[in-house]
Write an enzyme that holds these catalytic residues in place. Structure first.
Site, mmCIF file in Angstrom:
data_model
loop_
_atom_site.group_PDB
_atom_site.id
_atom_site.type_symbol
_atom_site.label_atom_id
_atom_site.label_comp_id
_atom_site.label_asym_id
_atom_site.label_seq_id
_atom_site.Cartn_x
_atom_site.Cartn_y
_atom_site.Cartn_z
ATOM 1 N N GLY A 31 48.568 39.250 43.801
ATOM 2 C CA GLY A 31 48.856 38.279 44.853
ATOM 3 C C GLY A 31 47.597 37.814 45.558
ATOM 4 O O GLY A 31 46.495 37.938 45.031
ATOM 5 N N HIS A 37 43.235 32.359 40.302
ATOM 6 C CA HIS A 37 44.561 32.680 39.758
ATOM 7 C C HIS A 37 45.232 31.420 39.216
ATOM 8 O O HIS A 37 45.884 31.447 38.180
ATOM 9 C CB HIS A 37 45.471 33.268 40.853
ATOM 10 N N ASP A 150 36.702 39.644 36.164
ATOM 11 C CA ASP A 150 36.828 41.102 36.057
ATOM 12 C C ASP A 150 36.559 41.479 34.602
ATOM 13 O O ASP A 150 37.458 41.893 33.865
ATOM 14 C CB ASP A 150 38.237 41.529 36.479
ATOM 15 N N SER A 186 40.186 37.538 45.775
ATOM 16 C CA SER A 186 41.080 37.735 46.930
ATOM 17 C C SER A 186 40.351 38.482 48.036
ATOM 18 O O SER A 186 40.713 38.386 49.209
ATOM 19 C CB SER A 186 42.317 38.532 46.508
#
Ligand code: PAF
Length: 285
Positions: A31, A37, A150, A186
């Site tokens: 989230g 994203h 990542d 995030s």
């Protein structure tokens, strides 16, 4: 867009979509969605016709001193963004359903989980691979998308899929950056104004690594030194590691004779935010 909390309901929905001829795609997230994203969702849309995005802040991948409790959870906003990005289903399992009492099974991808970020986050990748395999088993996607940001996570997940004969196809989406070059994350919301400004030094250092590589430098150590020398100019961004590693075993490379990953992790001095970034030298992942 359907919102599903229950793993068995998610499983049924996915199997029904597949038996109706749909290709199911999964974008696993925790989230707090940002442009990065959304780019994963955009890529997934091109390869599937039933798109599931999961939101699960996975306790198993946070160390005891890490930010599990304060991790941002702007659920309403995430729902709006996911729907606008073309998600058909949002899967939002609860921790007690993913890790019920007496939960005892973990997946560990050996060696490559212990280097780079794994060196300072000992159980992190074990938590990631465990939850990702669980999500794959629940959603049964034919494709799943992960970001290059990542990069160790990506390499570890690809290794797991190969080693465990999973049939899901892993797609890689490029890093999305803010105007300053800072990779979107995030965790960027934790940064102070000054930290956000100075964090652009990370991308600058990777660009310098690329320049050095393109000028013919093939010493891993020379590239590491160049990256460090640029980051060291900032008193706000402190390197945790700077590495040049091969793309399969994530081992430090001295003489660059195939494509490599220049990867780094830094911590900011005011908020203690951990930032990671990387660049591939000599090709794509
Ligand atoms: O990259 C992330 O957000 C997480 O590590 C993932 C893949 C959703 C697993 O919890």
């Amino acid at each position: 867009m359907k919102i599903v909390n229950s793993p068995p309901e998610m499983k049924n929905l996915s199997l029904t979509a597949q038996s109706g001829g749909s290709t199911v795609g999964l974008v696993p997230t925790m989230g707090a969605l940002h442009e990065g994203h959304l780019s994963l969702l955009k890529l997934a849309c091109q390869y599937c016709d039933f798109l599931v995005m999961s939101i699960f802040v996975n306790p198993a991948q946070f160390g005891p001193a890490e930010d599990l409790a304060k991790y941002p959870r702007p659920f309403e906003r995430d729902c709006e963004l996911a729907a606008a990005a073309g998600c058909d289903c949002l899967f939002v399992p609860q921790p007690q359903d993913m890790y019920p009492e007496n939960y005892s099974t973990y997946v560990n991808v050996e060696n490559i989980s212990d280097t780079l970020c794994g060196a300072s986050r000992p159980a992190h990748f074990r938590g990631v691979t465990t939850v990702v395999l669980k999500l794959f088993n629940i959603v049964s996607p034919q494709i799943a998308v992960f970001g290059q940001k990542d990069v160790q996570q990506l390499v570890v997940i690809k290794r797991m899929c190969q080693d465990l004969n999973l049939s899901v196809k892993i797609l890689t989406a490029p890093i999305i950056r803010e105007e300053s070059g800072l990779a979107m994350s995030s965790r960027n919301v934790y940064l102070s104004e000054k930290e956000r400004r100075e964090s652009s030094v990370i991308y600058k250092s990777l660009m310098a690594a690329q320049e050095l590589y393109e000028s013919g430098e093939r010493s891993g150590e020379a590239i590491r030194r160049r990256v460090r020398s640029i980051i060291d100019k900032s008193d706000t961004v402190r390197p945790e590691y700077v590495e040049v590693v091969d793309t399969a075993r994530l081992k430090s490379v001295d003489k660059i004779d195939r494509k490599v990953i220049a990867a780094l992790a830094c911590r900011t001095s005011e908020s203690g935010t951990r930032l990671i970034d990387n660049i591939i030298l000599g090709g794509d992942l």
